[in-house]
Design a protein around this motif. Structure first.
Motif, PDB file in Angstrom:
ATOM      1  N   ALA A 151      10.083   5.722   8.890  1.00 36.99           N
ATOM      2  CA  ALA A 151      10.704   6.772   8.081  1.00 36.99           C
ATOM      3  C   ALA A 151       9.660   7.814   7.683  1.00 36.99           C
ATOM      4  N   LEU A 152       8.453   7.346   7.349  1.00 39.14           N
ATOM      5  CA  LEU A 152       7.348   8.254   7.020  1.00 39.14           C
ATOM      6  C   LEU A 152       6.947   9.059   8.248  1.00 39.14           C
ATOM      7  N   GLN A 153       6.856   8.404   9.362  1.00 36.14           N
ATOM      8  CA  GLN A 153       6.459   9.061  10.613  1.00 36.14           C
ATOM      9  C   GLN A 153       7.479  10.115  11.044  1.00 36.14           C
ATOM     10  N   ALA A 154       8.752   9.820  10.796  1.00 34.85           N
ATOM     11  CA  ALA A 154       9.826  10.739  11.193  1.00 34.85           C
ATOM     12  C   ALA A 154       9.998  11.897  10.222  1.00 34.85           C
ATOM     13  N   GLY A 155       9.324  11.831   9.058  1.00 35.91           N
ATOM     14  CA  GLY A 155       9.454  12.887   8.063  1.00 35.91           C
ATOM     15  C   GLY A 155      10.656  12.709   7.154  1.00 35.91           C
ATOM     16  N   SER A 156      11.322  11.547   7.223  1.00 37.31           N
ATOM     17  CA  SER A 156      12.461  11.282   6.333  1.00 37.31           C
ATOM     18  C   SER A 156      12.008  11.121   4.896  1.00 37.31           C
ATOM     19  N   VAL A 157      10.777  10.674   4.716  1.00 35.70           N
ATOM     20  CA  VAL A 157      10.173  10.556   3.385  1.00 35.70           C
ATOM     21  C   VAL A 157       8.779  11.153   3.445  1.00 35.70           C
ATOM     22  N   ASP A 158       8.247  11.498   2.273  1.00 36.37           N
ATOM     23  CA  ASP A 158       6.896  12.065   2.194  1.00 36.37           C
ATOM     24  C   ASP A 158       5.833  10.997   1.990  1.00 36.37           C
ATOM     25  N   ALA A 159       6.264   9.841   1.501  1.00 40.36           N
ATOM     26  CA  ALA A 159       5.361   8.718   1.263  1.00 40.36           C
ATOM     27  C   ALA A 159       6.189   7.439   1.347  1.00 40.36           C
ATOM     28  N   TRP A 178       0.860  -1.173   0.000  1.00 38.25           N
ATOM     29  CA  TRP A 178       0.000   0.000   0.000  1.00 38.25           C
ATOM     30  C   TRP A 178       0.899   1.225   0.000  1.00 38.25           C
ATOM     31  N   LEU A 179       0.558   2.208  -0.855  1.00 43.13           N
ATOM     32  CA  LEU A 179       1.317   3.449  -0.907  1.00 43.13           C
ATOM     33  C   LEU A 179       0.616   4.469  -0.016  1.00 43.13           C
ATOM     34  N   TYR A 180       1.283   4.847   1.068  1.00 42.46           N
ATOM     35  CA  TYR A 180       0.733   5.832   2.008  1.00 42.46           C
ATOM     36  C   TYR A 180       1.590   7.093   1.976  1.00 42.46           C
ATOM     37  N   ALA A 181       0.935   8.244   2.194  1.00 43.18           N
ATOM     38  CA  ALA A 181       1.630   9.533   2.163  1.00 43.18           C
ATOM     39  C   ALA A 181       1.121  10.441   3.280  1.00 43.18           C
ATOM     40  N   ARG A 182       1.821  11.538   3.465  1.00 44.54           N
ATOM     41  CA  ARG A 182       1.348  12.545   4.417  1.00 44.54           C
ATOM     42  C   ARG A 182      -0.045  13.015   4.000  1.00 44.54           C
ATOM     43  N   ALA A 183      -0.849  13.392   4.955  1.00 42.99           N
ATOM     44  CA  ALA A 183      -2.265  13.670   4.709  1.00 42.99           C
ATOM     45  C   ALA A 183      -2.493  14.739   3.642  1.00 42.99           C
ATOM     46  N   LEU A 231      13.912   6.360  -2.194  1.00 38.74           N
ATOM     47  CA  LEU A 231      14.951   6.103  -1.200  1.00 38.74           C
ATOM     48  C   LEU A 231      14.795   4.717  -0.574  1.00 38.74           C
ATOM     49  N   PRO A 232      15.877   3.951  -0.487  1.00 36.82           N
ATOM     50  CA  PRO A 232      15.828   2.671   0.251  1.00 36.82           C
ATOM     51  C   PRO A 232      15.908   2.948   1.750  1.00 36.82           C
ATOM     52  N   VAL A 233      14.862   2.626   2.476  1.00 36.23           N
ATOM     53  CA  VAL A 233      14.832   2.964   3.906  1.00 36.23           C
ATOM     54  C   VAL A 233      14.627   1.744   4.799  1.00 36.23           C
ATOM     55  N   GLY A 234      14.701   0.540   4.240  1.00 36.48           N
ATOM     56  CA  GLY A 234      14.630  -0.651   5.085  1.00 36.48           C
ATOM     57  C   GLY A 234      13.362  -1.449   4.890  1.00 36.48           C
ATOM     58  N   LYS A 280       9.840  12.701  -1.801  1.00 41.04           N
ATOM     59  CA  LYS A 280      10.649  11.525  -1.496  1.00 41.04           C
ATOM     60  C   LYS A 280       9.739  10.367  -1.073  1.00 41.04           C
ATOM     61  N   VAL A 281       9.981   9.201  -1.676  1.00 42.70           N
ATOM     62  CA  VAL A 281       9.181   8.014  -1.363  1.00 42.70           C
ATOM     63  C   VAL A 281      10.111   6.893  -0.899  1.00 42.70           C
ATOM     64  N   GLY A 282       9.749   6.241   0.199  1.00 39.46           N
ATOM     65  CA  GLY A 282      10.576   5.174   0.750  1.00 39.46           C
ATOM     66  C   GLY A 282      10.167   3.802   0.250  1.00 39.46           C
ATOM     67  N   VAL A 283      11.161   2.995  -0.119  1.00 39.21           N
ATOM     68  CA  VAL A 283      10.963   1.589  -0.475  1.00 39.21           C
ATOM     69  C   VAL A 283      11.934   0.764   0.371  1.00 39.21           C
ATOM     70  N   SER A 284      11.832  -0.559   0.280  1.00 39.89           N
ATOM     71  CA  SER A 284      12.741  -1.403   1.063  1.00 39.89           C
ATOM     72  C   SER A 284      14.160  -1.297   0.528  1.00 39.89           C
ATOM     73  N   SER A 285      14.325  -1.521  -0.767  1.00 41.08           N
ATOM     74  CA  SER A 285      15.630  -1.399  -1.413  1.00 41.08           C
ATOM     75  C   SER A 285      15.406  -1.175  -2.903  1.00 41.08           C
ATOM     76  N   ILE A 286      16.371  -0.584  -3.561  1.00 41.95           N
ATOM     77  CA  ILE A 286      16.271  -0.342  -4.998  1.00 41.95           C
ATOM     78  C   ILE A 286      16.330  -1.687  -5.718  1.00 41.95           C
ATOM     79  N   GLY A 287      15.366  -1.888  -6.622  1.00 46.12           N
ATOM     80  CA  GLY A 287      15.298  -3.154  -7.334  1.00 46.12           C
ATOM     81  C   GLY A 287      14.362  -4.162  -6.703  1.00 46.12           C
ATOM     82  N   SER A 288      13.818  -3.821  -5.525  1.00 46.25           N
ATOM     83  CA  SER A 288      12.879  -4.723  -4.845  1.00 46.25           C
ATOM     84  C   SER A 288      11.520  -4.690  -5.531  1.00 46.25           C
ATOM     85  N   GLY A 289      10.633  -5.612  -5.104  1.00 45.41           N
ATOM     86  CA  GLY A 289       9.279  -5.633  -5.647  1.00 45.41           C
ATOM     87  C   GLY A 289       8.546  -4.323  -5.442  1.00 45.41           C
ATOM     88  N   PRO A 290       8.550  -3.751  -4.206  1.00 42.67           N
ATOM     89  CA  PRO A 290       7.876  -2.466  -3.993  1.00 42.67           C
ATOM     90  C   PRO A 290       8.453  -1.346  -4.860  1.00 42.67           C
TER      91      PRO A 290
END
Length: 344
Positions: free
Chosen positions: A188-196, A128-133, A177-180, A145-155
């Motif tokens: 990462a979304l909660q901390a504001g490191s990414v926007d979605a 699911w793609l979630y973003a700031r309100a 961005l790969p954020v884990g 900026k959008v966070g994924v697990s890693s570059i090249g992953s399914g997400p």
């Protein structure tokens, strides 16, 4: 010595003898059992298996391990959490026997990596793609900026595909961005490191409760994304086909529990996911429709699973499917279990 002292002495000796006899009885009972367990442990083969995160995608393998199906095959399976790209590299390098990263293995396979996908528990993308309100649509992600697990992953591949449909290019118009793995993306979304962020279960529920906006529910899209899969290197398949069959058999049994037994699956996932039973029951109802019938895919679904990543490797048409997929062993295991009338 008085008669009283004599009786006490006899009682002491009698009690000591009884305790000794009980001790010998317990030892005579326990020693064979301990010896059997020790011998069993000596006979089990330790193998390492990469999983992308502690999520329902790994449910078939968690169930197989919990229920002892791998031990029945003589295997001591160690499920190791690795980011998708790392898990695939570990597979190619021989550092793990199998990887369950699913869709993340398709991109390197299309590029010629010597690996094959043998089994897949899920065919629908559980992301699911979630973003700031204040971000109201996928189009609003331009410059964000959008966070994924890693570059090249399914997400990562799914995100780039949905961005492309909105005229946006991942990496140029939208920073990826790969954020884990797992809930790290939510944090990462909660901390504001990414926007979605591309979220999986249970992080999607956490985002919903936290007031973030759902932009895309990929499980509801007409897309095929393989998760809970088994990938193996060609080297292992050629040198140790028996090992591959044993791991497949244990995993297929775990999959059948997942598919057919809600109660047992819930019990195992409560321990595996470390969530309450009512939350796990809710999760089960979400993921159950996304399962494949038996861990294999038709040629049509195999082709469809490659559609959203072909452009990334410069291909208009997929290569011969047998260079990516090999469900022959999974079909063999299913047929054997069916013939035996195996029931969990």
């Amino acid at each position: 010595m008085s008669e009283k002292d004599t009786n006490l002495s006899r009682l002491f000796v009698s009690t000591t003898v009884r305790r000794r006899d009980i001790g010998w009885f317990i030892l005579s009972f326990l020693l064979p059992l301990l010896s059997l367990r020790w011998a069993e442990a000596q006979q089990l083969r330790k193998i390492h298996v990469a999983i992308p995160a502690i999520t329902p995608a790994a449910a078939p393998f968690a169930i197989a391990k919990d229920r002892g199906y791998y031990r029945e095959e003589g295997l001591d399976v160690d499920l190791i959490v690795m980011p998708s790209a790392v898990g695939i590299q570990a597979l190619i390098g021989g550092n793990v026997s199998f990887s369950t990263q699913g869709g993340a293995g398709l991109l390197p396979a299309l590029r010629g990596a010597p690996i094959r996908l043998l089994f897949s528990a899920y065919r629908r993308p559980m992301y699911w793609l979630y973003a700031r309100a204040e971000i109201r649509s996928v189009g609003d992600l331009k410059g964000k900026k959008v966070g994924v697990s890693s570059i090249g992953s399914g997400p990562d591949s799914l995100l780039r595909d949905v961005l492309k449909k909105q005229g946006l290019e991942g990496g140029r118009d939208v920073v990826i961005l790969p954020v884990g793995s797992g809930i790290a993306r939510f944090y990462a979304l909660q901390a504001g490191s990414v926007d979605a962020a591309m979220l999986s279960i249970p992080a999607n529920f956490m985002a919903q409760e936290g007031g973030y906006r759902q932009l895309v529910s990929f499980i509801d899209q007409d897309m095929v994304e393989l998760q809970g899969s088994i990938l193996a290197s060609l080297q292992l398949l050629e040198s140790e086909p028996a090992l591959a069959e044993k791991f497949l058999r244990g995993s297929v049994k775990g999959f059948r529990i997942l598919r057919d037994n809600r109660a047992v699956t819930t019990q195992v996932l409560v321990r595996f996911l470390k969530l309450k039973e009512d939350a796990v029951a809710k999760i089960y109802d979400v993921i159950r429709p996304g399962l494949t019938p038996d861990g294999t895919l038709s040629e049509e679904l195999q082709k469809k699973s490659l559609e959203h990543i072909l452009a990334r490797v410069g291909l208009k048409e997929p290569p011969r499917l047998e260079t990516i997929f090999d469900f022959s062993l999974a079909r063999k295991v299913n047929d054997e279990l069916q013939a035996r009338g195996w029931r969990p």
